[in-house]
Motif scaffolding. Structure first.
Motif, mmCIF file in Angstrom:
data_model
loop_
_atom_site.group_PDB
_atom_site.id
_atom_site.type_symbol
_atom_site.label_atom_id
_atom_site.label_comp_id
_atom_site.label_asym_id
_atom_site.label_seq_id
_atom_site.Cartn_x
_atom_site.Cartn_y
_atom_site.Cartn_z
ATOM 1 N N VAL A 12 67.031 15.121 7.889
ATOM 2 C CA VAL A 12 67.258 14.417 6.908
ATOM 3 C C VAL A 12 66.271 14.557 5.237
ATOM 4 N N GLY A 13 66.289 14.683 4.676
ATOM 5 C CA GLY A 13 65.505 15.382 3.757
ATOM 6 C C GLY A 13 65.976 15.376 1.765
ATOM 7 N N GLN A 14 65.513 15.863 1.170
ATOM 8 C CA GLN A 14 65.102 16.461 0.074
ATOM 9 C C GLN A 14 66.932 17.793 -0.115
ATOM 10 N N THR A 15 67.022 18.657 0.490
ATOM 11 C CA THR A 15 68.137 19.607 0.665
ATOM 12 C C THR A 15 69.541 18.838 2.349
ATOM 13 N N GLY A 16 68.823 18.032 2.808
ATOM 14 C CA GLY A 16 69.905 17.682 3.967
ATOM 15 C C GLY A 16 70.309 15.967 3.321
ATOM 16 N N GLN A 17 70.442 14.578 3.817
ATOM 17 C CA GLN A 17 70.957 14.240 3.821
ATOM 18 C C GLN A 17 69.906 12.706 3.792
ATOM 19 N N THR A 18 70.365 12.219 2.762
ATOM 20 C CA THR A 18 69.043 11.239 2.023
ATOM 21 C C THR A 18 69.968 9.724 2.625
ATOM 22 N N VAL A 19 68.338 8.803 3.955
ATOM 23 C CA VAL A 19 68.619 7.778 4.506
ATOM 24 C C VAL A 19 67.880 6.492 4.137
ATOM 25 N N SER A 20 68.240 5.655 3.824
ATOM 26 C CA SER A 20 67.486 4.301 3.496
ATOM 27 C C SER A 20 67.969 3.179 4.686
ATOM 28 N N PRO A 21 67.657 3.309 5.814
ATOM 29 C CA PRO A 21 67.444 2.421 6.479
ATOM 30 C C PRO A 21 66.728 1.198 6.358
ATOM 31 N N GLN A 22 66.574 0.305 7.351
ATOM 32 C CA GLN A 22 66.354 -1.044 7.671
ATOM 33 C C GLN A 22 65.240 -0.551 8.378
ATOM 34 N N LEU A 23 65.385 0.148 9.053
ATOM 35 C CA LEU A 23 63.930 1.124 10.510
ATOM 36 C C LEU A 23 64.456 2.435 10.491
ATOM 37 N N TYR A 24 63.321 3.023 10.291
ATOM 38 C CA TYR A 24 62.445 4.652 10.050
ATOM 39 C C TYR A 24 61.825 4.754 11.243
#
Length: 317
Positions: free
Chosen positions: A245-257
């Motif tokens: 998860v990150g700028q060079t990985g995946q972008t996530v926008s879950p309800q809870l992180y």
């Protein structure tokens, strides 16, 4: 109301959650019409109608699955020319952004990527510079094509007519410049896909080694969550790179992180800071992740996380 085209992300007719999110968002802008391309497209109509699709444009031409994104962009561009929609929404994932960009070139439109919000007058909220700045953006020419991040809108059912319309398209040589020569089905576990998950638990440098990621996995499984990792953890070989998860990985926008043992470097924050609720566990009270967190637990993750997992198990039981 004006028509809004939604490019559906699906697997042989089974729409992914992001497609329902886009249809929900499209209802706020006009009359939603789904565009389903490739094998099994016709099977998706009923599911899409449940989330408001008034029309379902279907194209199952062999070229769509036989080549990369060129044929999909060609069909979408043709529909834009024929239907004159007020906007086109696509998923802000690797394929969605490429199809959107190719389509924008074909029809002479502007494109906005990584939108996390959209107003009724098509002004998009868009994080830039690694997520450090949030801007309002609007397409200045042509039919706006907007790539929206998964989990930015909660999917809400609202029945639509779901009228199916078959689309016949012609493809140029440039549309077929990159051919698919092989497909490999990736083995999957029982956890949800990282990009689509409503709950994500990620581990970082503080995990100390690959053998300790079982703590993160146990917490994730208790919540039905996906597992992520920071770049430091994946670069060290502690967890697979596809989970970064990150700028060079995946972008996530879950309800809870939930960030476990993650300091909160800007590279990581860029990939998760649009999450609705952020919980951080770190032994360093000065860790930058606490500036972003809604809830912070200062303590030894090897003590805190197992206790949290145990308590969740008790509440579920």
């Amino acid at each position: 109301m004006s028509e809004v085209l939604v490019l559906v992300d699906h697997v042989e007719g089974a729409p992914k959650k992001v497609s329902y999110e886009l249809l929900t968002l499209a209802r706020e802008l006009g009359t939603p019409s789904a565009v389903v391309l490739g094998k099994g497209a016709s099977a998706a109509a009923e599911k899409l109608a449940a989330y408001g699709a008034e029309k379902v444009y279907v194209c199952e031409a062999e070229e769509i699955d036989g080549f990369l994104t060129g044929p999909k962009a060609a069909v979408l561009a043709q529909l834009i020319t024929e239907k004159s929609p007020v906007a086109v929404l696509v998923p802000s994932n690797a394929e969605g952004k490429e199809v959107g960009a190719r389509t924008a070139v074909k029809v002479g439109s502007g494109i906005i990527t990584d939108a996390v919000g959209l107003t009724s007058d098509l002004v998009a909220e868009q994080p830039i510079f690694g997520g450090t700045v949030s801007v309002k953006s609007q397409v200045a020419s042509g039919v706006p094509i907007i790539a929206v991040r998964p989990n930015s809108t909660a999917p809400v059912e609202a029945p639509g007519a779901g009228t199916v319309e078959q689309v016949t398209a012609t493809f140029s040589d440039s549309d077929k410049a990159a051919k698919v020569v092989d497909r490999v089905i990736e083995s999957k576990g029982g956890r949800p896909a990282l990009a689509d998950a409503s709950v994500v638990v990620s581990g970082g440098r503080g995990m100390g080694g690959a053998e300790n990621f079982g703590i993160v996995e146990a917490l994730a499984d208790s919540l039905g969550a996906a597992v992520g990792a920071s770049r430091a953890a994946t670069d060290a070989g502690w967890y697979p790179h596809q989970n970064q998860v990150g700028q060079t990985g995946q972008t996530v926008s879950p309800q809870l992180y939930i960030a476990v043992g993650i300091s909160g470097a800007i590279q990581h924050r860029a990939g998760m800071q649009t999450s609705k609720t952020i919980v951080a566990v770190n032994k360093d009270p000065e860790a930058p992740i606490f500036e972003l967190a809604d809830f912070g637990l200062v303590g030894d993750l090897f003590t805190v996380v197992p206790q949290l997992t145990e308590e969740i198990g008790k509440r579920k039981g």
